[in-house]
Design a protein around this motif. Structure first.
Motif, PDB file in Angstrom:
ATOM      1  N   SER A 199       0.852  -1.194   0.000  1.00  0.00           N
ATOM      2  CA  SER A 199       0.000   0.000   0.000  1.00  0.00           C
ATOM      3  C   SER A 199       0.883   1.238   0.000  1.00  0.00           C
ATOM      4  O   SER A 199       1.757   1.378   0.872  1.00  0.00           O
ATOM      5  N   LEU A 200       0.664   2.119  -0.960  1.00  0.00           N
ATOM      6  CA  LEU A 200       1.415   3.363  -1.072  1.00  0.00           C
ATOM      7  C   LEU A 200       0.470   4.543  -0.892  1.00  0.00           C
ATOM      8  O   LEU A 200      -0.666   4.530  -1.380  1.00  0.00           O
ATOM      9  N   TRP A 201       0.978   5.563  -0.203  1.00  0.00           N
ATOM     10  CA  TRP A 201       0.181   6.761   0.079  1.00  0.00           C
ATOM     11  C   TRP A 201       0.994   7.980  -0.334  1.00  0.00           C
ATOM     12  O   TRP A 201       2.154   8.130   0.059  1.00  0.00           O
ATOM     13  N   LEU A 202       0.375   8.870  -1.097  1.00  0.00           N
ATOM     14  CA  LEU A 202       1.045  10.055  -1.614  1.00  0.00           C
ATOM     15  C   LEU A 202       0.366  11.301  -1.050  1.00  0.00           C
ATOM     16  O   LEU A 202      -0.859  11.395  -1.040  1.00  0.00           O
ATOM     17  N   LEU A 203       1.169  12.251  -0.604  1.00  0.00           N
ATOM     18  CA  LEU A 203       0.636  13.437   0.071  1.00  0.00           C
ATOM     19  C   LEU A 203       1.458  14.652  -0.293  1.00  0.00           C
ATOM     20  O   LEU A 203       2.690  14.572  -0.360  1.00  0.00           O
ATOM     21  N   ARG A 204       0.785  15.764  -0.539  1.00  0.00           N
ATOM     22  CA  ARG A 204       1.463  17.052  -0.692  1.00  0.00           C
ATOM     23  C   ARG A 204       1.393  17.795   0.634  1.00  0.00           C
ATOM     24  O   ARG A 204       0.312  17.995   1.186  1.00  0.00           O
ATOM     25  N   ALA A 205       2.545  18.210   1.148  1.00  0.00           N
ATOM     26  CA  ALA A 205       2.574  18.926   2.430  1.00  0.00           C
ATOM     27  C   ALA A 205       1.967  20.316   2.261  1.00  0.00           C
ATOM     28  O   ALA A 205       2.182  20.969   1.232  1.00  0.00           O
ATOM     29  N   SER A 220       9.294   8.619   2.887  1.00  0.00           N
ATOM     30  CA  SER A 220      10.232   9.478   2.171  1.00  0.00           C
ATOM     31  C   SER A 220       9.531  10.783   1.831  1.00  0.00           C
ATOM     32  O   SER A 220       8.317  10.810   1.596  1.00  0.00           O
ATOM     33  N   HIS A 221      10.290  11.885   1.798  1.00  0.00           N
ATOM     34  CA  HIS A 221       9.705  13.155   1.367  1.00  0.00           C
ATOM     35  C   HIS A 221      10.770  14.000   0.684  1.00  0.00           C
ATOM     36  O   HIS A 221      11.959  13.933   1.010  1.00  0.00           O
ATOM     37  N   SER A 222      10.332  14.786  -0.289  1.00  0.00           N
ATOM     38  CA  SER A 222      11.246  15.612  -1.068  1.00  0.00           C
ATOM     39  C   SER A 222      10.490  16.765  -1.694  1.00  0.00           C
ATOM     40  O   SER A 222       9.553  16.555  -2.466  1.00  0.00           O
ATOM     41  N   HIS A 223      10.878  17.999  -1.317  1.00  0.00           N
ATOM     42  CA  HIS A 223      10.349  19.204  -1.944  1.00  0.00           C
ATOM     43  C   HIS A 223       8.827  19.194  -2.022  1.00  0.00           C
ATOM     44  O   HIS A 223       8.235  19.369  -3.087  1.00  0.00           O
ATOM     45  N   VAL A 275      15.483  24.348  10.139  1.00  0.00           N
ATOM     46  CA  VAL A 275      15.622  25.807  10.082  1.00  0.00           C
ATOM     47  C   VAL A 275      14.524  26.412   9.216  1.00  0.00           C
ATOM     48  O   VAL A 275      13.915  27.419   9.574  1.00  0.00           O
ATOM     49  N   ARG A 276      14.238  25.787   8.094  1.00  0.00           N
ATOM     50  CA  ARG A 276      13.237  26.328   7.173  1.00  0.00           C
ATOM     51  C   ARG A 276      11.839  25.841   7.548  1.00  0.00           C
ATOM     52  O   ARG A 276      11.626  24.629   7.725  1.00  0.00           O
ATOM     53  N   PRO A 277      10.884  26.755   7.683  1.00  0.00           N
ATOM     54  CA  PRO A 277       9.514  26.345   8.021  1.00  0.00           C
ATOM     55  C   PRO A 277       8.936  25.330   7.044  1.00  0.00           C
ATOM     56  O   PRO A 277       8.198  24.430   7.449  1.00  0.00           O
ATOM     57  N   VAL A 278       9.273  25.427   5.758  1.00  0.00           N
ATOM     58  CA  VAL A 278       8.717  24.497   4.777  1.00  0.00           C
ATOM     59  C   VAL A 278       9.182  23.069   5.055  1.00  0.00           C
ATOM     60  O   VAL A 278       8.414  22.107   4.914  1.00  0.00           O
ATOM     61  N   ASP A 279      10.431  22.911   5.505  1.00  0.00           N
ATOM     62  CA  ASP A 279      10.934  21.582   5.845  1.00  0.00           C
ATOM     63  C   ASP A 279      10.287  21.060   7.125  1.00  0.00           C
ATOM     64  O   ASP A 279      10.015  19.860   7.252  1.00  0.00           O
ATOM     65  N   ARG A 280      10.045  21.969   8.073  1.00  0.00           N
ATOM     66  CA  ARG A 280       9.416  21.565   9.336  1.00  0.00           C
ATOM     67  C   ARG A 280       7.987  21.063   9.098  1.00  0.00           C
ATOM     68  O   ARG A 280       7.585  20.013   9.607  1.00  0.00           O
ATOM     69  N   ARG A 317      10.907  17.050  18.752  1.00  0.00           N
ATOM     70  CA  ARG A 317      12.247  17.650  18.844  1.00  0.00           C
ATOM     71  C   ARG A 317      12.912  17.702  17.477  1.00  0.00           C
ATOM     72  O   ARG A 317      13.552  18.691  17.116  1.00  0.00           O
ATOM     73  N   ARG A 318      12.777  16.632  16.694  1.00  0.00           N
ATOM     74  CA  ARG A 318      13.380  16.626  15.361  1.00  0.00           C
ATOM     75  C   ARG A 318      12.755  17.695  14.472  1.00  0.00           C
ATOM     76  O   ARG A 318      13.454  18.352  13.690  1.00  0.00           O
ATOM     77  N   ALA A 319      11.462  17.870  14.577  1.00  0.00           N
ATOM     78  CA  ALA A 319      10.788  18.894  13.774  1.00  0.00           C
ATOM     79  C   ALA A 319      11.318  20.281  14.125  1.00  0.00           C
ATOM     80  O   ALA A 319      11.490  21.136  13.245  1.00  0.00           O
ATOM     81  N   GLU A 320      11.601  20.506  15.393  1.00  0.00           N
ATOM     82  CA  GLU A 320      12.095  21.821  15.826  1.00  0.00           C
ATOM     83  C   GLU A 320      13.495  22.123  15.314  1.00  0.00           C
ATOM     84  O   GLU A 320      13.916  23.288  15.306  1.00  0.00           O
ATOM     85  N   LEU A 321      14.235  21.097  14.894  1.00  0.00           N
ATOM     86  CA  LEU A 321      15.599  21.298  14.416  1.00  0.00           C
ATOM     87  C   LEU A 321      15.648  21.852  12.988  1.00  0.00           C
ATOM     88  O   LEU A 321      16.691  22.367  12.568  1.00  0.00           O
TER      89      LEU A 321
END
Length: 275
Positions: A12-18, A107-110, A46-51, A40-44
């Motif tokens: 099962s694969l799930w695709l999502l746009r952040a 996995s996530h990318s851009h 720097v860029r809001p889009v990555d968080r 804690r990892r999310a807070e590390l």
């Protein structure tokens, strides 16, 4: 005696746009379902889009696993898989509680997020198509047959071909649990067009996943029989906190794969509810 008919393994694969940082959708994410380590990892970042991308991916993962196990998302215990005595951690994340045979990969990318779940070891990877210059730098580190295949591709198509190859390789290495700690040149995940190309990794099925014009993706599954694959697009409203969120059952079927063919409905990628 009649032969025993076995169902094909399922992936099962799930695709999502952040959602975008600062948007109403980002403000409604169910961050309270994450554990302290994830927060804690999310807070590390720097860029809001990555968080926001990280938060969205891990909320989605927990809700998908909750649907598969019947446990609330916040009660799931995730952690690295135990390895041999001299290698106590393989790097592959697993579901430690409840003790059910549900394997997953993320996995996530851009802005694009891909999650896979199965009953056996699984790896998924998604990458944005790189520049031609990046291909020239990274290509020599590939398996020699893979690099020869890429050099045979016209230059204008080489970045897309490299992206598909690289996601197959990373998906497989994630499934193994080694990640890029294992040298990319050791395993062949090419297209099979080179005359001297070896066979692919034994005991694994590795397949491309079509996710749009600007990204490449792949999935690897530790099985020998061709799996039945479903790909669903997950509306961001499925990640909202409280009663306003959509259930996972609202995720429409984007594609299915059986016996080597895909059925696709890409327009569904753009159907996330506003907000």
């Amino acid at each position: 005696m009649l032969p025993v008919l076995r169902e094909p393994p399922e992936l099962s694969l799930w695709l999502l746009r952040a959602p975008l940082p600062g948007s109403a959708a980002a403000a409604r994410l169910a961050v309270g379902e994450l554990d302290a380590t994830e927060v804690r990892r999310a807070e590390l970042f720097v860029r809001p889009v990555d968080r926001v991308q990280y938060l969205s991916a891990h909320i989605a993962l927990r809700r998908i696993l909750a649907a598969a196990t019947g446990f609330p998302p916040e009660r799931l215990l995730l952690g690295p898989e135990s390895g041999p005595p001299r290698q106590p951690r393989t790097g592959r994340p697993v579901l430690r509680h409840p003790p059910l045979p549900v394997h997953f990969s993320l996995s996530h990318s851009h802005g694009l997020i891909l999650i896979g779940t199965a009953a056996s070891a699984v790896g998924v990877d998604v990458q944005r198509t790189p520049t031609f210059e990046a291909v020239q730098v990274c290509g020599p580190a590939l398996h020699p047959a893979e690099w020869r295949e890429l050099l045979a591709v016209p230059e204008e198509f080489r970045p897309a071909s490299f992206a598909r190859l690289w996601t197959r390789k990373e998906a497989y290495l994630k499934g193994l649990g080694t990640g890029l700690g294992r040298r990319p040149a050791l395993d062949y995940l090419g297209a099979g067009t080179d005359a001297d190309a070896p066979s692919g990794p034994p005991g694994w099925i590795v397949r491309d996943v079509q996710v749009g014009p600007h990204h490449a993706a792949a999935a690897a599954l530790a099985v020998t029989a061709e799996p039945f694959i479903t790909l669903r697009t997950l509306p961001v409203a499925c990640l909202y906190d409280g009663a306003a969120g959509l259930p996972l059952s609202a995720a429409p079927l984007l594609a299915l794969r059986r016996r080597g063919s895909w059925m696709l409905r890409w327009s569904l990628l753009e159907r996330d509810p506003p907000g």
